[in-house]
Design a protein around this motif. Sequence first.
Motif, short mmCIF file in Angstrom:
data_model
loop_
_atom_site.label_atom_id
_atom_site.label_comp_id
_atom_site.label_asym_id
_atom_site.label_seq_id
_atom_site.Cartn_x
_atom_site.Cartn_y
_atom_site.Cartn_z
N GLN A 31 0.83 -1.21 0.00
CA GLN A 31 0.00 0.00 0.00
C GLN A 31 0.86 1.25 0.00
O GLN A 31 0.60 2.21 -0.74
CB GLN A 31 -0.90 0.04 1.24
N VAL A 32 1.88 1.27 0.84
CA VAL A 32 2.76 2.44 0.92
C VAL A 32 3.46 2.66 -0.40
O VAL A 32 3.57 3.80 -0.89
CB VAL A 32 3.76 2.28 2.08
N LEU A 33 3.96 1.59 -1.00
CA LEU A 33 4.64 1.74 -2.29
C LEU A 33 3.69 2.23 -3.37
O LEU A 33 4.07 3.06 -4.21
CB LEU A 33 5.29 0.42 -2.69
N MET A 34 2.46 1.74 -3.36
CA MET A 34 1.47 2.22 -4.33
C MET A 34 1.19 3.70 -4.14
O MET A 34 1.08 4.47 -5.11
CB MET A 34 0.17 1.42 -4.23
N ILE A 35 1.10 4.13 -2.89
CA ILE A 35 0.86 5.56 -2.61
C ILE A 35 2.05 6.39 -3.07
O ILE A 35 1.89 7.44 -3.70
CB ILE A 35 0.58 5.77 -1.11
N ALA A 43 1.83 13.52 -9.45
CA ALA A 43 2.32 14.77 -8.85
C ALA A 43 1.40 15.26 -7.73
O ALA A 43 1.08 16.44 -7.64
CB ALA A 43 2.51 15.84 -9.91
N THR A 44 0.98 14.34 -6.88
CA THR A 44 0.14 14.69 -5.74
C THR A 44 1.05 15.06 -4.57
O THR A 44 1.99 14.32 -4.25
CB THR A 44 -0.74 13.47 -5.34
N PRO A 45 0.78 16.18 -3.94
CA PRO A 45 1.63 16.56 -2.80
C PRO A 45 1.38 15.66 -1.58
O PRO A 45 0.26 15.21 -1.34
CB PRO A 45 1.22 18.00 -2.51
N ASN A 50 1.09 12.49 6.10
CA ASN A 50 1.18 11.37 5.18
C ASN A 50 2.61 10.83 5.12
O ASN A 50 2.82 9.62 5.11
CB ASN A 50 0.74 11.78 3.77
N GLY A 51 3.56 11.71 5.03
CA GLY A 51 4.97 11.31 4.99
C GLY A 51 5.39 10.57 6.25
O GLY A 51 6.10 9.56 6.19
N PHE A 52 4.92 11.05 7.40
CA PHE A 52 5.22 10.39 8.66
C PHE A 52 4.61 8.99 8.70
O PHE A 52 5.24 8.03 9.15
CB PHE A 52 4.73 11.23 9.84
N GLY A 53 3.40 8.86 8.21
CA GLY A 53 2.73 7.55 8.16
C GLY A 53 3.49 6.57 7.27
O GLY A 53 3.67 5.40 7.63
N ILE A 54 3.93 7.03 6.12
CA ILE A 54 4.71 6.19 5.20
C ILE A 54 6.01 5.77 5.88
O ILE A 54 6.41 4.60 5.83
CB ILE A 54 4.98 6.93 3.88
N PHE A 55 6.65 6.71 6.56
CA PHE A 55 7.90 6.42 7.26
C PHE A 55 7.70 5.36 8.35
O PHE A 55 8.48 4.41 8.47
CB PHE A 55 8.46 7.72 7.87
#
Length: 128
Positions: A31-35, A43-45, A50-55
């Motif tokens: 899921q993270v890789l797809m996002i 080019a979605t900011p 969101n960045g913290f969640g991915i991390f």
Amino acid sequence: GILSFSLNICSLMANKMTSPLTLCIAANVKQVLMIAISTLVFATPITAMNGFGIFVVLVGSARYSYVSVLEKQGAASQKDNVNSEQAEDKRTDNLEKAISMDSQASEGDEGMELLPGGKESSNGARER
């Protein structure tokens, strides 16, 4: 139809080869890789949250994989130690049996006489 069936077979085989927790972690990483890929392609900011969640997902997955590998290595080395201890015990038992048999054989030879022609007699009588 055929693709769905193939997907189900692959899913069942993956469940058989790994644990459900491992599959759940793999699904989260997917899921993270797809996002991440979709944000690059479209080019979605990405916000700080969101960045913290991915991390968090990526670090947690990496930590889980690391601990899982360590546990497998520990189990394998423990199994090797048990096998080598069992082999050593078996060798010791065999050696003790051989010594016991040798001592019993030598105790039984005390009353034996060697007759001419290499024949043994237990009562001292000679065979002719």
